[in-house]
Enzyme design. Structure first.
Site, PDB file in Angstrom:
ATOM      1  CG  MET A 278     -16.707  -2.978   6.880  1.00 42.78           C
ATOM      2  SD  MET A 278     -17.456  -4.414   6.059  1.00 42.78           S
ATOM      3  CE  MET A 278     -16.006  -5.344   5.601  1.00 42.78           C
ATOM      4  NE  ARG A 279     -13.764  -1.789  15.862  1.00 42.98           N
ATOM      5  CZ  ARG A 279     -14.428  -0.644  15.864  1.00 42.98           C
ATOM      6  NH1 ARG A 279     -15.718  -0.631  16.163  1.00 42.98           N
ATOM      7  NH2 ARG A 279     -13.821   0.489  15.578  1.00 42.98           N
ATOM      8  CB  ALA A 280     -18.272  -8.122  13.022  1.00 46.31           C
TER       9      ALA A 280
END
Length: 707
Positions: A278-280
């Site tokens: 989910m970092r993107a």
């Protein structure tokens, strides 16, 4: 080290719109997560990063604190604390700290004085670069060459915002929140995926092909070198205006609204491009918000989401190290259109509508200036999905240049002239790569840290102790130090609880870990290997070994031989994706000058030993063992193998011979090299029949260790 007194003015940079925009967005919002700048050498990557420092606002710090504590919220764990609420404050310029790729662990995180800790019971701590970079920029030039031990420390600090130093039960912790900026030349190899994902944005830079722009670059650089102060003064007004705009964008940032439509577009884009985790999504949201603030708007538009995707996603879409970073912009536009709200016009504008920045570097650059979806291998550059990792069909049909078992059966040189050039076959596509068995170099090395062969390293399991020979102390062996000091405590007049320790008592820990090697591939590209299915399986095997070399932090080189000679297709490099590209386009056909290939490999290894004596080599010869090129081809090949064996070169022969009737020439070659032979099937880590022969073994030794 920190930046110079007169950095190159940011507004004096020519071109590189994406690079400047990415750096400015991080100046507006540190939560964007830093920038990775990829590009060929000589493209002002480092100059642009260093020039950013002059644009950042000054920092308020606790006076006298070596860890740059914020007076409004001092770190309760600060080694220089605790700080009183009324302690004096000071203001200093923004700081950019540069991490050299050859730095030691103590230089990065700091060092404890173990001698004082043992004798006085105090924590005497010398801060490292992470402490200096707190609330500033940590810059790593050639970040892809950074050692694994430093990468691990960076990952920990970046994830937790805290740096910890542990030495034999003595612990120091302090805050370490910094903006991570790295530059790299992809030709020197790629980053570890874990570190790659820590960079919020990535940009690709290349030298301009416009004559006028190149002229202006040279003119400005020469003017700067002649008089840096006068050159900086020339752009002082533009710098001040850009600094003011950054401050305005920072003030506006908390009021920017990320609406549901923009958030849905962000999530849909990340899902469509199948990025991990989910970092993107978070990086895109923060980048889009910063873009809106930079443009002077209080709401995020579709164009902000599009630009954020072009900066935040290219490096997150790579599935393996042989994929070039990039983004399909047509697919991106399609996803954004599908998830546009009723207030959005169909289609995404091509140009941002934010105001242009001073010096031509402030505005959102035209869309389409982002990274292109291209590779060095052309349209067929990636590994194909051809079935089968190794040939399993009937025996190869006899080819024109296959010798009989006897040495006298080689064709004459006159016959070869008509075949060497005319027999070239089109390049075969590699079969799908697979997980390989682990091949190692025998003995204990002292090379660069990696994951292949056993070596004496600064990290790993403790195997003993030794007395330091001057210079900086490494990892202390506490038990050995106590044993060395214990017999002399009475003679030294010890009266209290503290141990009386002198420098002669100190013992350092001997550690054993893993090193990276030079894996030199010698690939037979002759007519005897030219059958399409067979060569595709061979290329798939070499591609698999290249992937293994990437994961184990090896350098790789590629020697090929066919026709009348051998050539160095790729000098030793850390860029395994370049080796894969060269392998994919490798033509085949002609005779088999095996001796020339082995002698060329010996010459390459000799030169590399002079350049890097500590890095040990592993020779991987991929052949069926036939030799038909040149006079007395088989005796010459055997003598060349003997020379390599006399040099002490660790080797393994990947036997590519197939069919029910086999000559066993590859196994004979392996014996003369002092190494071992392994078939294509045995090379697979999941092979059920047969174990890969250990490189140490030579005759009969086997190992079942998986990669």
């Amino acid at each position: 080290m920190t930046t110079a007194d007169h950095p190159y003015p940011f507004t004096a940079l020519v071109g590189q719109d994406d690079l400047r925009l990415a750096l400015l967005l991080n100046a507006v919002s540190a939560r964007v997560g830093g920038v990775l700048v990829r590009g060929e050498k000589g493209t002002a990557k480092s100059t642009a990063v260093r020039a950013l420092t002059a644009l950042l606002p000054e920092a308020d710090v606790v006076a006298g604190c070596r860890f740059s504590c914020d007076p409004a919220a001092p770190d309760p764990r600060c080694p220089d604390g605790p700080h009183a609420p009324a302690q004096a404050e000071s203001r200093r310029p923004a700081r950019m700290v540069e991490l050299p790729v050859g730095a030691s662990e103590d230089r990065l995180v700091g060092a404890l004085d173990i001698e004082r800790a043992l004798s006085e019971g105090v924590k005497a701590f010398e801060p490292g670069l992470l402490a200096a970079a707190h609330r500033g920029i940590l810059y790593v030039d050639e970040v892809n060459l950074l050692g694994d031990h430093l990468v691990d420390l960076l990952l920990d600090a970046a994830a937790m915002g805290v740096s910890s130093v542990e030495r034999e039960g003595v612990s120091v912790r302090h805050a370490a929140r910094f903006l991570l900026v790295g530059t790299m030349n992809p030709e020197e190899g790629e980053l570890r995926p874990q570190l790659l994902d820590r960079f919020g944005l990535t940009v690709e830079v290349a030298a301009s092909r416009e004559t006028d722009e190149r002229v202006e670059v040279v003119r400005r650089r020469m003017a700067y070198e002649d008089d840096p102060a006068a050159f900086a003064a020339r752009f002082a007004g533009d710098e001040a205006a850009l600094r003011s705009r950054i401050a305005d964008a920072r003030a506006l940032l908390p009021r920017v609204v990320l609406g549901d439509t923009a958030l849905r577009q962000i999530a849909a884009t990340c899902a469509a491009f199948e990025v991990d985790g989910m970092r993107a999504d978070l990086v895109m949201a923060r980048t889009a918000t910063a873009l809106a603030a930079w443009a002077g708007r209080e709401s995020v538009l579709a164009e902000d989401v599009r630009q954020a995707a072009l900066l935040a996603l290219p490096h997150r879409g790579r599935r393996n190290p042989f994929d070039a970073p990039g983004l399909d912009e047509d697919k991106l536009d399609e996803v954004l259109d599908e998830n546009a709200g009723p207030e959005e016009e169909p289609g995404v504008p091509g140009d941002g509508d934010g105001p242009d920045g001073p010096g031509g570097g402030g505005g959102v650059p035209p869309q389409g200036g982002g990274p292109e979806d291209r590779t060095d291998r052309g349209e067929d550059g990636g590994p194909s999905d051809a079935p089968g990792d190794a040939p399993t069909g009937p025996a190869d049909a006899p080819d024109a240049d296959a010798p009989a078992p006897s040495d006298a059966s080689a064709p004459s040189d006159a016959e070869g002239k008509g075949r060497a050039g005319a027999a070239e076959q089109p390049a075969a596509s590699a079969s799908a790569p697979f997980r390989t068995k682990k091949l190692t170099v025998p003995g204990l090395g002292e090379g660069a840290a990696g994951r292949r062969s056993r070596a004496r390293t600064a990290h790993g399991r403790t195997t003993g102790s030794y007395r330091p020979r001057g210079g900086a102390l490494g990892s202390l062996h506490l038990a050995a130090t106590v044993r060395a000091a214990a017999p002399y405590q009475k003679a030294r007049g010890r009266t209290g609880a503290g141990l009386v320790v002198r420098k002669d008592d100190l013992r350092l820990a001997s550690r054993e870990g893993r090193e990276g090697n030079l894996v030199l591939f010698v690939v037979d590209a002759s007519g005897s290997m030219a059958a399409q299915q067979r060569m595709g399986a061979v290329k798939g095997a070499v591609l698999s070994l290249l992937l293994d070399a990437y994961q184990r932090r090896d350098k790789v080189g590629l020697v090929t031989f066919r026709g009348r000679e051998a050539g160095l297709a790729l000098p030793p490099t850390s860029s395994v994706d370049t080796a894969a590209a060269r392998l994919e386009s490798l033509p085949t056909g002609g005779r088999t000058p095996l001796a020339a290939g082995l002698l060329k490999a010996r010459d390459v290894l000799r030169i590399e030993r002079l350049r890097d004596p500590a890095r040990r080599a592993l020779l991987v010869v991929v052949t069926d063992g036939r030799a038909t090129g040149g006079p007395e081809p088989l005796p010459l090949a055997r003598r060349a193998a003997g020379l390599l064996a006399a040099d002490g070169t660790a080797s393994v022969v990947v036997d590519c011979e197939t069919g029910p009737v086999r000559l066993g020439l590859a196994a004979d070659l392996a014996g003369r090299l002092g190494g071992s032979a392994v078939t294509l099937d045995e090379l697979r880590a999941d092979a059920l029949a047969g174990l890969v022969k250990d490189v140490r073994g030579g005759q009969g030794s086997t190992t079942g260790r998986a990669a």
